[in-house]
Design a protein around this motif. Structure first.
Motif, PDB file in Angstrom:
ATOM      1  N   UNK A 157       0.879  -1.232  -0.013  1.00 53.22           N
ATOM      2  CA  UNK A 157       0.096  -0.046   0.117  1.00 53.22           C
ATOM      3  C   UNK A 157       0.761   1.238   0.183  1.00 53.22           C
ATOM      4  N   UNK A 158       2.018   1.037   0.614  1.00 55.12           N
ATOM      5  CA  UNK A 158       2.986   2.350   0.951  1.00 55.12           C
ATOM      6  C   UNK A 158       3.468   2.670  -0.464  1.00 55.12           C
ATOM      7  N   UNK A 159       3.913   1.488  -1.303  1.00 52.32           N
ATOM      8  CA  UNK A 159       4.363   1.562  -2.744  1.00 52.32           C
ATOM      9  C   UNK A 159       3.483   2.349  -3.565  1.00 52.32           C
ATOM     10  N   UNK A 160       2.160   1.793  -3.391  1.00 54.14           N
ATOM     11  CA  UNK A 160       1.352   2.522  -4.268  1.00 54.14           C
ATOM     12  C   UNK A 160       1.203   3.975  -4.277  1.00 54.14           C
ATOM     13  N   UNK A 161       1.654   4.761  -3.077  1.00 57.10           N
ATOM     14  CA  UNK A 161       1.631   6.160  -2.499  1.00 57.10           C
ATOM     15  C   UNK A 161       2.892   6.583  -3.249  1.00 57.10           C
ATOM     16  N   UNK A 162       3.964   5.800  -2.928  1.00 63.82           N
ATOM     17  CA  UNK A 162       5.065   6.227  -3.641  1.00 63.82           C
ATOM     18  C   UNK A 162       4.992   6.481  -4.997  1.00 63.82           C
ATOM     19  N   UNK A 166       4.518  10.325  -3.299  1.00 61.15           N
ATOM     20  CA  UNK A 166       4.766  10.403  -2.035  1.00 61.15           C
ATOM     21  C   UNK A 166       6.226  10.075  -1.702  1.00 61.15           C
ATOM     22  N   UNK A 167       6.716  11.206  -0.666  1.00 61.76           N
ATOM     23  CA  UNK A 167       8.159  10.980  -0.251  1.00 61.76           C
ATOM     24  C   UNK A 167       8.001  10.657   1.326  1.00 61.76           C
ATOM     25  N   UNK A 168       6.741  10.797   1.866  1.00 59.41           N
ATOM     26  CA  UNK A 168       6.682  10.702   3.475  1.00 59.41           C
ATOM     27  C   UNK A 168       5.821   9.565   3.862  1.00 59.41           C
ATOM     28  N   UNK A 177      -0.623  12.215  11.634  1.00 56.63           N
ATOM     29  CA  UNK A 177      -1.455  12.880  10.567  1.00 56.63           C
ATOM     30  C   UNK A 177      -0.710  13.050   9.213  1.00 56.63           C
ATOM     31  N   UNK A 178      -1.283  12.901   8.291  1.00 54.81           N
ATOM     32  CA  UNK A 178      -0.814  13.031   6.746  1.00 54.81           C
ATOM     33  C   UNK A 178      -1.735  13.429   5.852  1.00 54.81           C
ATOM     34  N   UNK A 179      -1.321  14.299   5.039  1.00 53.94           N
ATOM     35  CA  UNK A 179      -2.062  14.701   3.879  1.00 53.94           C
ATOM     36  C   UNK A 179      -1.130  14.873   2.512  1.00 53.94           C
ATOM     37  N   UNK A 180      -1.739  14.519   1.393  1.00 56.33           N
ATOM     38  CA  UNK A 180      -0.817  14.301   0.371  1.00 56.33           C
ATOM     39  C   UNK A 180      -1.676  14.728  -0.883  1.00 56.33           C
ATOM     40  N   UNK A 190       6.296  14.331  -5.516  1.00 53.03           N
ATOM     41  CA  UNK A 190       5.463  15.241  -5.296  1.00 53.03           C
ATOM     42  C   UNK A 190       5.908  16.354  -4.446  1.00 53.03           C
ATOM     43  N   UNK A 191       5.265  17.387  -4.240  1.00 52.55           N
ATOM     44  CA  UNK A 191       5.932  18.619  -3.568  1.00 52.55           C
ATOM     45  C   UNK A 191       4.627  19.098  -2.690  1.00 52.55           C
TER      46      UNK A 191
END
Length: 227
Positions: A157-162, A166-168, A177-180, A190-191
């Protein structure tokens, strides 16, 4: 006698012309002094002021979409996701939930294709992964955590966001807490991302860190970005 009458009429006409001309000139000068003409011209030639969308400080370029994402506050106040001037998810709208609240947008047209929340506390990790894999390339993905985003998190799942930029996400742990905001299928860093760590020493709420937010102008998806 006729000549005298003609001269009199001519004199009257001349006097009337002088009167009207001087009166008009005086009125014009008075308006200029008082600023009436300037005000009229301002309203006549001015354009309507454009207000930035999603509480941003500036208006986005035409080839970008305005957005802003707020995470939840502890397990009490839900997150909020605004896109192109419209609130898509929020606590007030009663359409948020624990885990990862996610909005999927067509990157070319700006049309919201779907939104909802992935229950990262009691949900099924396989189902969550399948949902993320099902998002088409070129989609803009907006994510906001609420309560806990890591209990059902897996490396896949983390890899999907990478792969969305995503870098965090690799650092997100329980009750962080996380927003992306990212894009599927590009693997470009991404920035638009923020994280607040769950730390007893710095937590603002009892057991949870402070809220985080991110916003800006997200570029439209183009054929170049798709490849």
């Amino acid at each position: 006698m006729k000549d005298q009458t003609l001269l009199t009429l001519t004199a009257v006409v001349v006097l009337l012309l002088i009167f009207f001309l001087t009166s008009f000139d005086a009125q014009e000068k008075a308006q200029n002094v008082l600023g009436f003409n300037k005000i009229h011209k301002k309203f006549a030639t001015g354009t309507a002021k454009v207000t930035p969308k999603c509480s941003l400080s500036a208006v986005c370029p035409s080839d970008h979409f305005a957005f802003k994402i707020w995470s939840g506050a502890a397990n009490v106040v839900g997150p909020k996701i605004c896109f192109d001037g419209k609130n898509i998810m929020s606590n007030i709208m009663n359409n948020v939930g624990p885990g990862l609240n996610i909005v999927v947008v067509n990157g070319e047209t700006g049309v919201v294709e779907k939104f909802g929340y992935l229950n990262m506390i009691s949900g099924n990790s396989a189902d969550i992964l399948a949902y993320l894999k099902g998002i088409k390339p070129g989609m803009i993905v907006l994510v906001a955590s609420f309560d806990d985003a890591a209990t059902k998190m897996t490396d896949e799942i983390r890899q999907m966001f990478v792969e969305m930029g995503s870098t965090l996400i690799s650092s997100v742990k329980q009750r962080d807490n996380w927003v992306f905001a990212g894009r599927t299928g590009t693997k470009i860093k991404g920035f638009f991302e923020q994280r607040a760590e769950n730390d007893k020493k710095t937590n603002v709420f009892d057991g949870w860190p402070e809220m985080v937010e991110v916003g800006g102008c997200f570029p439209r998806t183009t054929s170049v970005l798709k490849t």
